[in-house]
Design a protein around this motif. Structure first.
Motif, PDB file in Angstrom:
ATOM      1  N   MET A   1       0.823  -1.209   0.000  1.00  0.00           N
ATOM      2  CA  MET A   1       0.000   0.000   0.000  1.00  0.00           C
ATOM      3  C   MET A   1       0.854   1.255   0.000  1.00  0.00           C
ATOM      4  O   MET A   1       0.645   2.182  -0.775  1.00  0.00           O
ATOM      5  CB  MET A   1      -0.923  -0.011   1.223  1.00  0.00           C
ATOM      6  N   ARG A   2       1.861   1.272   0.880  1.00  0.00           N
ATOM      7  CA  ARG A   2       2.679   2.473   1.023  1.00  0.00           C
ATOM      8  C   ARG A   2       3.465   2.766  -0.257  1.00  0.00           C
ATOM      9  O   ARG A   2       3.547   3.914  -0.697  1.00  0.00           O
ATOM     10  CB  ARG A   2       3.637   2.294   2.197  1.00  0.00           C
ATOM     11  N   LEU A   3       4.024   1.733  -0.874  1.00  0.00           N
ATOM     12  CA  LEU A   3       4.809   1.927  -2.096  1.00  0.00           C
ATOM     13  C   LEU A   3       3.928   2.343  -3.273  1.00  0.00           C
ATOM     14  O   LEU A   3       4.282   3.248  -4.037  1.00  0.00           O
ATOM     15  CB  LEU A   3       5.588   0.653  -2.422  1.00  0.00           C
TER      16      LEU A   3
ATOM     17  N   ARG B   1      -1.373  11.228   6.369  1.00  0.00           N
ATOM     18  CA  ARG B   1       0.044  11.503   6.625  1.00  0.00           C
ATOM     19  C   ARG B   1       0.894  10.231   6.627  1.00  0.00           C
ATOM     20  O   ARG B   1       1.808  10.064   7.436  1.00  0.00           O
ATOM     21  CB  ARG B   1       0.232  12.239   7.962  1.00  0.00           C
ATOM     22  N   LEU B   2       0.574   9.321   5.726  1.00  0.00           N
ATOM     23  CA  LEU B   2       1.321   8.072   5.649  1.00  0.00           C
ATOM     24  C   LEU B   2       2.434   8.125   4.607  1.00  0.00           C
ATOM     25  O   LEU B   2       3.187   7.158   4.476  1.00  0.00           O
ATOM     26  CB  LEU B   2       0.383   6.909   5.321  1.00  0.00           C
TER      27      LEU B   2
ATOM     28  N   LEU C   1      -6.248   5.599  -3.412  1.00  0.00           N
ATOM     29  CA  LEU C   1      -5.351   5.123  -2.359  1.00  0.00           C
ATOM     30  C   LEU C   1      -4.306   6.185  -2.018  1.00  0.00           C
ATOM     31  O   LEU C   1      -4.013   6.425  -0.839  1.00  0.00           O
ATOM     32  CB  LEU C   1      -4.660   3.828  -2.806  1.00  0.00           C
ATOM     33  N   THR C   2      -3.741   6.823  -3.036  1.00  0.00           N
ATOM     34  CA  THR C   2      -2.748   7.874  -2.801  1.00  0.00           C
ATOM     35  C   THR C   2      -3.361   9.021  -2.009  1.00  0.00           C
ATOM     36  O   THR C   2      -2.760   9.537  -1.058  1.00  0.00           O
ATOM     37  CB  THR C   2      -2.190   8.401  -4.134  1.00  0.00           C
ATOM     38  N   ARG C   3      -4.564   9.417  -2.384  1.00  0.00           N
ATOM     39  CA  ARG C   3      -5.240  10.494  -1.665  1.00  0.00           C
ATOM     40  C   ARG C   3      -5.546  10.077  -0.220  1.00  0.00           C
ATOM     41  O   ARG C   3      -5.364  10.857   0.724  1.00  0.00           O
ATOM     42  CB  ARG C   3      -6.536  10.874  -2.392  1.00  0.00           C
TER      43      ARG C   3
ATOM     44  N   TYR D   1       3.742  -1.532 -10.268  1.00  0.00           N
ATOM     45  CA  TYR D   1       3.680  -2.891  -9.721  1.00  0.00           C
ATOM     46  C   TYR D   1       5.034  -3.592  -9.857  1.00  0.00           C
ATOM     47  O   TYR D   1       5.470  -4.305  -8.954  1.00  0.00           O
ATOM     48  CB  TYR D   1       2.598  -3.707 -10.444  1.00  0.00           C
ATOM     49  N   LYS D   2       5.694  -3.372 -10.995  1.00  0.00           N
ATOM     50  CA  LYS D   2       6.995  -4.007 -11.227  1.00  0.00           C
ATOM     51  C   LYS D   2       8.024  -3.500 -10.222  1.00  0.00           C
ATOM     52  O   LYS D   2       8.833  -4.273  -9.687  1.00  0.00           O
ATOM     53  CB  LYS D   2       7.462  -3.720 -12.657  1.00  0.00           C
ATOM     54  N   GLU D   3       8.011  -2.192  -9.937  1.00  0.00           N
ATOM     55  CA  GLU D   3       8.951  -1.612  -8.984  1.00  0.00           C
ATOM     56  C   GLU D   3       8.692  -2.116  -7.569  1.00  0.00           C
ATOM     57  O   GLU D   3       9.629  -2.374  -6.799  1.00  0.00           O
ATOM     58  CB  GLU D   3       8.866  -0.084  -9.022  1.00  0.00           C
ATOM     59  N   VAL D   4       7.411  -2.269  -7.213  1.00  0.00           N
ATOM     60  CA  VAL D   4       7.065  -2.808  -5.897  1.00  0.00           C
ATOM     61  C   VAL D   4       7.559  -4.238  -5.772  1.00  0.00           C
ATOM     62  O   VAL D   4       8.123  -4.634  -4.744  1.00  0.00           O
ATOM     63  CB  VAL D   4       5.545  -2.750  -5.663  1.00  0.00           C
TER      64      VAL D   4
END
Length: 218
Positions: free
Chosen positions: A166-168, A216-217, A208-210, A175-178
């Protein structure tokens, strides 16, 4: 001497910390490295074997995270100083609630880290300046405490791995970078992401980003 155990799942980072804490100024300050560990199980075993005074503990570890290390070693164990790349309020407050005496980020300098270790060994609480406000607010019952309670309730629905994904994703990783960052397959990332969106009742990564930014995550 202050006996120190380094716990982090990245070998290169452990090596860098070991080099800093093996320097002449660190030795002169009384710091002695007694061991290293890369995951929860090896960290617990190392605490039992080496009986360190201070454990430098990464927040996110394979096997359950830093909080699990503190839970399994008990209140009579060593003092814990979290050393993490994350400065998210949820990580800071959760780690302190789990029993850490301090929390500093990996931007800390070598001399600052030596000083922080010494202070924690003596029983002081140590935080990077920006993080101190999170802790003061949360434990003084001020503004952020209600936000933290809400964040805790939301995040309790997620597993440790789902939180990492979630955080990444919320920070803009593909998805590939995660998958590369967490050493898992892209398919597994997709599965975790679907679970995160379902549990948080969100419909897209943009939502999710919002959601994460509002809490403040990031």
């Amino acid at each position: 001497m202050t006996r120190v155990l380094i716990v982090d799942d990245h070998a290169m980072f452990r090596g860098g910390v070991r080099a800093e804490l093996s320097s002449e100024p660190a030795r002169a300050a009384g710091v002695e490295i007694v061991g290293e560990a890369a995951d929860v199980d090896s960290a617990v075993a190392a605490v039992v074997a080496h009986r360190p005074d201070v454990v430098l503990l990464d927040v996110h570890l394979p096997g359950g995270g830093g909080a699990e290390v503190m839970r399994r070693t008990g209140p009579s164990g060593p003092r814990f100083l979290a050393l993490s790349v994350s400065d998210a309020a949820e990580d800071v407050i959760g780690t302190i609630r789990a029993g850490a005496r301090g929390y500093v980020t990996k931007t800390i300098t070598g001399p600052e880290l030596v000083s922080a270790i010494g202070r924690v060994a003596e029983g002081d609480a140590v935080f990077s300046p920006r993080l101190a406000g999170f802790v003061l607010d949360a434990f003084a019952g001020a503004g952020l405490s209600a936000d933290i309670a809400a964040v805790d309730e939301d995040l309790d629905r997620l597993t440790e791995r789902e939180r990492e994904v979630m955080r990444l994703i919320a920070r803009g990783y593909s998805y590939k970078e995660v998958a590369k960052e967490l050493f898992i397959s892209v398919k597994t990332v997709e599965t975790h992401m679907s679970a995160v969106l379902r549990k948080l009742q969100l419909s897209s990564r943009h939502e999710l980003t919002r959601w994460a930014n509002d809490r403040r995550l990031l």
